[in-house]
Write a protein that holds these residues in place. Structure first.
Motif, PDB file in Angstrom:
ATOM      1  N   ARG A  79       1.546   6.178  22.858  1.00 15.52           N
ATOM      2  CA  ARG A  79       1.035   4.887  22.430  1.00 15.52           C
ATOM      3  C   ARG A  79       0.920   4.857  20.919  1.00 15.52           C
ATOM      4  O   ARG A  79       0.287   5.710  20.309  1.00 15.52           O
ATOM      5  CB  ARG A  79      -0.325   4.607  23.058  1.00 15.52           C
ATOM      6  CG  ARG A  79      -0.957   3.298  22.617  1.00 15.52           C
ATOM      7  CD  ARG A  79      -2.296   3.084  23.292  1.00 15.52           C
ATOM      8  NE  ARG A  79      -2.977   1.915  22.761  1.00 15.52           N
ATOM      9  CZ  ARG A  79      -3.757   1.919  21.678  1.00 15.52           C
ATOM     10  NH1 ARG A  79      -3.967   3.063  21.008  1.00 15.52           N
ATOM     11  NH2 ARG A  79      -4.337   0.808  21.250  1.00 15.52           N
ATOM     12  N   ILE A  80       1.516   3.856  20.302  1.00 14.79           N
ATOM     13  CA  ILE A  80       1.443   3.648  18.855  1.00 14.79           C
ATOM     14  C   ILE A  80       0.637   2.377  18.636  1.00 14.79           C
ATOM     15  O   ILE A  80       1.073   1.283  19.047  1.00 14.79           O
ATOM     16  CB  ILE A  80       2.839   3.517  18.231  1.00 14.79           C
ATOM     17  CG1 ILE A  80       3.658   4.795  18.511  1.00 14.79           C
ATOM     18  CG2 ILE A  80       2.739   3.269  16.740  1.00 14.79           C
ATOM     19  CD1 ILE A  80       5.086   4.714  18.044  1.00 14.79           C
ATOM     20  N   PRO A  81      -0.557   2.489  18.037  1.00 12.39           N
ATOM     21  CA  PRO A  81      -1.406   1.296  17.903  1.00 12.39           C
ATOM     22  C   PRO A  81      -0.782   0.267  16.954  1.00 12.39           C
ATOM     23  O   PRO A  81       0.087   0.576  16.139  1.00 12.39           O
ATOM     24  CB  PRO A  81      -2.717   1.846  17.360  1.00 12.39           C
ATOM     25  CG  PRO A  81      -2.341   3.132  16.688  1.00 12.39           C
ATOM     26  CD  PRO A  81      -1.194   3.695  17.462  1.00 12.39           C
ATOM     27  N   ALA A  82      -1.284  -0.953  17.061  1.00 17.77           N
ATOM     28  CA  ALA A  82      -0.800  -2.027  16.195  1.00 17.77           C
ATOM     29  C   ALA A  82      -1.217  -1.765  14.744  1.00 17.77           C
ATOM     30  O   ALA A  82      -2.227  -1.112  14.475  1.00 17.77           O
ATOM     31  CB  ALA A  82      -1.349  -3.370  16.678  1.00 17.77           C
ATOM     32  N   GLU A  83      -0.442  -2.291  13.806  1.00 14.41           N
ATOM     33  CA  GLU A  83      -0.720  -2.132  12.382  1.00 14.41           C
ATOM     34  C   GLU A  83      -1.125  -3.483  11.794  1.00 14.41           C
ATOM     35  O   GLU A  83      -0.474  -4.503  12.066  1.00 14.41           O
ATOM     36  CB  GLU A  83       0.523  -1.604  11.649  1.00 14.41           C
ATOM     37  CG  GLU A  83       0.963  -0.227  12.127  1.00 14.41           C
ATOM     38  CD  GLU A  83       2.220   0.245  11.414  1.00 14.41           C
ATOM     39  OE1 GLU A  83       2.555  -0.356  10.367  1.00 14.41           O
ATOM     40  OE2 GLU A  83       2.861   1.198  11.885  1.00 14.41           O
ATOM     41  N   TYR A  84      -2.241  -3.465  11.000  1.00 11.52           N
ATOM     42  CA  TYR A  84      -2.759  -4.697  10.406  1.00 11.52           C
ATOM     43  C   TYR A  84      -2.914  -4.522   8.896  1.00 11.52           C
ATOM     44  O   TYR A  84      -2.998  -3.405   8.386  1.00 11.52           O
ATOM     45  CB  TYR A  84      -4.125  -5.065  11.012  1.00 11.52           C
ATOM     46  CG  TYR A  84      -4.071  -5.387  12.482  1.00 11.52           C
ATOM     47  CD1 TYR A  84      -3.865  -6.699  12.912  1.00 11.52           C
ATOM     48  CD2 TYR A  84      -4.224  -4.388  13.440  1.00 11.52           C
ATOM     49  CE1 TYR A  84      -3.829  -7.001  14.263  1.00 11.52           C
ATOM     50  CE2 TYR A  84      -4.190  -4.683  14.788  1.00 11.52           C
ATOM     51  CZ  TYR A  84      -3.988  -5.984  15.200  1.00 11.52           C
ATOM     52  OH  TYR A  84      -3.941  -6.295  16.535  1.00 11.52           O
ATOM     53  N   THR A  85      -2.976  -5.670   8.199  1.00  6.90           N
ATOM     54  CA  THR A  85      -3.278  -5.680   6.773  1.00  6.90           C
ATOM     55  C   THR A  85      -4.043  -6.970   6.455  1.00  6.90           C
ATOM     56  O   THR A  85      -3.977  -7.946   7.216  1.00  6.90           O
ATOM     57  CB  THR A  85      -1.996  -5.598   5.922  1.00  6.90           C
ATOM     58  OG1 THR A  85      -2.359  -5.467   4.542  1.00  6.90           O
ATOM     59  CG2 THR A  85      -1.153  -6.851   6.076  1.00  6.90           C
ATOM     60  N   THR A  86      -4.783  -6.950   5.334  1.00 15.16           N
ATOM     61  CA  THR A  86      -5.550  -8.128   4.922  1.00 15.16           C
ATOM     62  C   THR A  86      -4.813  -8.823   3.791  1.00 15.16           C
ATOM     63  O   THR A  86      -4.448  -8.193   2.785  1.00 15.16           O
ATOM     64  CB  THR A  86      -6.958  -7.729   4.470  1.00 15.16           C
ATOM     65  OG1 THR A  86      -7.623  -7.057   5.539  1.00 15.16           O
ATOM     66  CG2 THR A  86      -7.763  -8.947   4.078  1.00 15.16           C
ATOM     67  N   VAL A  87      -4.626 -10.113   3.949  1.00 16.04           N
ATOM     68  CA  VAL A  87      -3.909 -10.894   2.942  1.00 16.04           C
ATOM     69  C   VAL A  87      -4.766 -12.110   2.580  1.00 16.04           C
ATOM     70  O   VAL A  87      -5.579 -12.581   3.374  1.00 16.04           O
ATOM     71  CB  VAL A  87      -2.527 -11.341   3.451  1.00 16.04           C
ATOM     72  CG1 VAL A  87      -1.635 -10.145   3.712  1.00 16.04           C
ATOM     73  CG2 VAL A  87      -2.664 -12.195   4.704  1.00 16.04           C
ATOM     74  N   ALA A  88      -4.593 -12.559   1.320  1.00 17.66           N
ATOM     75  CA  ALA A  88      -5.269 -13.781   0.856  1.00 17.66           C
ATOM     76  C   ALA A  88      -4.299 -14.933   0.987  1.00 17.66           C
ATOM     77  O   ALA A  88      -3.113 -14.823   0.646  1.00 17.66           O
ATOM     78  CB  ALA A  88      -5.711 -13.624  -0.593  1.00 17.66           C
ATOM     79  N   ARG A  89      -4.829 -16.015   1.472  1.00 19.15           N
ATOM     80  CA  ARG A  89      -3.955 -17.181   1.620  1.00 19.15           C
ATOM     81  C   ARG A  89      -4.735 -18.437   1.234  1.00 19.15           C
ATOM     82  O   ARG A  89      -5.965 -18.492   1.330  1.00 19.15           O
ATOM     83  CB  ARG A  89      -3.428 -17.293   3.042  1.00 19.15           C
ATOM     84  CG  ARG A  89      -4.468 -17.613   4.079  1.00 19.15           C
ATOM     85  CD  ARG A  89      -3.835 -17.743   5.444  1.00 19.15           C
ATOM     86  NE  ARG A  89      -4.823 -18.117   6.456  1.00 19.15           N
ATOM     87  CZ  ARG A  89      -4.536 -18.275   7.740  1.00 19.15           C
ATOM     88  NH1 ARG A  89      -3.294 -18.057   8.150  1.00 19.15           N
ATOM     89  NH2 ARG A  89      -5.473 -18.625   8.600  1.00 19.15           N
ATOM     90  N   GLN A  90      -3.992 -19.404   0.755  1.00 14.45           N
ATOM     91  CA  GLN A  90      -4.582 -20.667   0.336  1.00 14.45           C
ATOM     92  C   GLN A  90      -4.854 -21.520   1.578  1.00 14.45           C
ATOM     93  O   GLN A  90      -3.996 -21.644   2.456  1.00 14.45           O
ATOM     94  CB  GLN A  90      -3.633 -21.389  -0.608  1.00 14.45           C
ATOM     95  CG  GLN A  90      -4.234 -22.622  -1.288  1.00 14.45           C
ATOM     96  CD  GLN A  90      -3.228 -23.289  -2.207  1.00 14.45           C
ATOM     97  OE1 GLN A  90      -2.112 -23.576  -1.799  1.00 14.45           O
ATOM     98  NE2 GLN A  90      -3.615 -23.525  -3.464  1.00 14.45           N
TER      99      GLN A  90
END
Length: 236
Positions: A79-90
Motif C-alpha cells: 500500500r502506497i498512501p496518497a500524497e498531498y501538498t498545500t497550495v495558496a489559491r485566489q
C-alpha cells in the motif's frame, strides 16, 4: 465331402423273370445272384475347428522427465498512501457588482415675456383737425411677463464595483492512494518418472480349420437275384 465310387457290373445280368411258353423254347435263362456292390469313399473330416486366438502384447515402458509445480506463483500488494501538498489559491470574496446611480431632478423658475393680445386692426371715429372721420387703426400687440418652473431631469449612470478577491490555503492531492503488486514467480522441479511408450495391445489371430482325408467303404447297391440268358446248342 469328396466321394469316388467304383462299380463292378455283372455281364449279361437281367433282373427279369423269363416267360414260360409251350412248345419249342426260344430263349433259355438261368437264375443268378448279384452280390451287393461296395465302394470306397474318400471324405474330408474336420479334425480341429478354426477360430480366433487373441495374443496379448504387453505394454512397453520407459522413463521421461517433466516439470512439476512445487510452489505456485504468488502476488503480494504494497500500500502506497496518497500524497498531498498545500497550495495558496485566489478565491472570490465578492462578485463584481453594477450599481445604478441617479441624480435628483433640478427645478428653476424663469420669467418670460408672453403675448397678452396679438396686434390687430380696428375702425373707429376720430376728429382730426376739427373734422370727424372714420379711421382704420392698427393696435399693436400687448405683452406681459409670467413665471414658469422648469424641471431638468436628473442624470443616471451605472457604477461598477469591482470584485473582491482573497487568498486561501488548501490541501490538494498530488497522487491518490495506490497499491503496488510484487509477483513471486512459481517454482518448478524436474522429476523423472516411468511412462508408457506403447500401451498393451491385443492382437486377434485367426487359426484356420484343419481337415483330414479319410477313406471308408460304403454300400452302393444291395444284393439281389435275377436271371441270365444262356444259349444251349440244339435247344435255344
Amino acid at each position: 465331402m469328396k466321394i469316388s465310387v467304383a462299380l463292378a457290373a455283372t455281364a449279361g445280368f437281367l433282373a427279369v423273370t423269363p416267360s414260360l411258353a409251350g412248345g419249342r423254347p426260344t430263349a433259355c435263362y438261368e437264375p443268378v445272384q448279384a452280390p451287393a456292390l461296395y465302394s470306397t469313399v474318400a471324405e474330408d473330416v474336420l479334425v480341429r475347428p478354426g477360430g480366433v486366438v487373441y495374443d496379448v502384447v504387453p505394454a512397453r515402458y520407459g522413463y521421461a522427465t517433466r516439470e512439476v509445480l512445487v510452489e505456485p506463483e504468488q502476488i503480494t500488494s504494497e500500500r502506497i498512501p496518497a500524497e498531498y501538498t498545500t497550495v495558496a489559491r485566489q478565491v472570490l470574496l465578492q462578485r463584481e457588482q453594477v450599481i445604478r446611480r441617479s441624480a435628483p431632478p433640478v427645478y428653476r423658475t424663469v420669467v418670460e415675456t408672453v403675448m397678452i393680445e396679438p396686434a390687430r386692426e380696428t375702425w373707429e371715429w376720430r376728429v382730426i383737425k376739427g373734422k370727424r372721420v372714420y379711421c382704420r387703426i392698427v393696435l399693436p400687440a400687448r405683452y406681459g411677463t409670467r413665471e414658469r418652473t422648469i424641471v431638468e431631469p436628473g442624470e443616471s449612470w451605472d457604477e461598477v464595483v469591482p470584485a473582491e478577491y482573497g487568498v486561501e490555503y488548501v490541501q490538494v492531492m498530488l497522487a491518490p492512494e495506490r497499491y503496488r503488486q510484487h509477483v513471486i514467480p512459481a517454482r518448478y522441479e524436474t522429476v523423472r518418472e516411468q511412462v508408457v511408450i506403447e500401451p498393451e495391445q491385443t492382437i486377434a489371430r485367426e487359426i484356420p480349420a484343419q481337415y483330414e482325408t479319410r477313406h471308408r467303404t460304403v454300400k452302393v447297391r444291395e444284393e439281389r437275384a435275377g436271371w441270365r440268358q444262356v444259349h444251349l446248342r440244339g435247344s435255344c
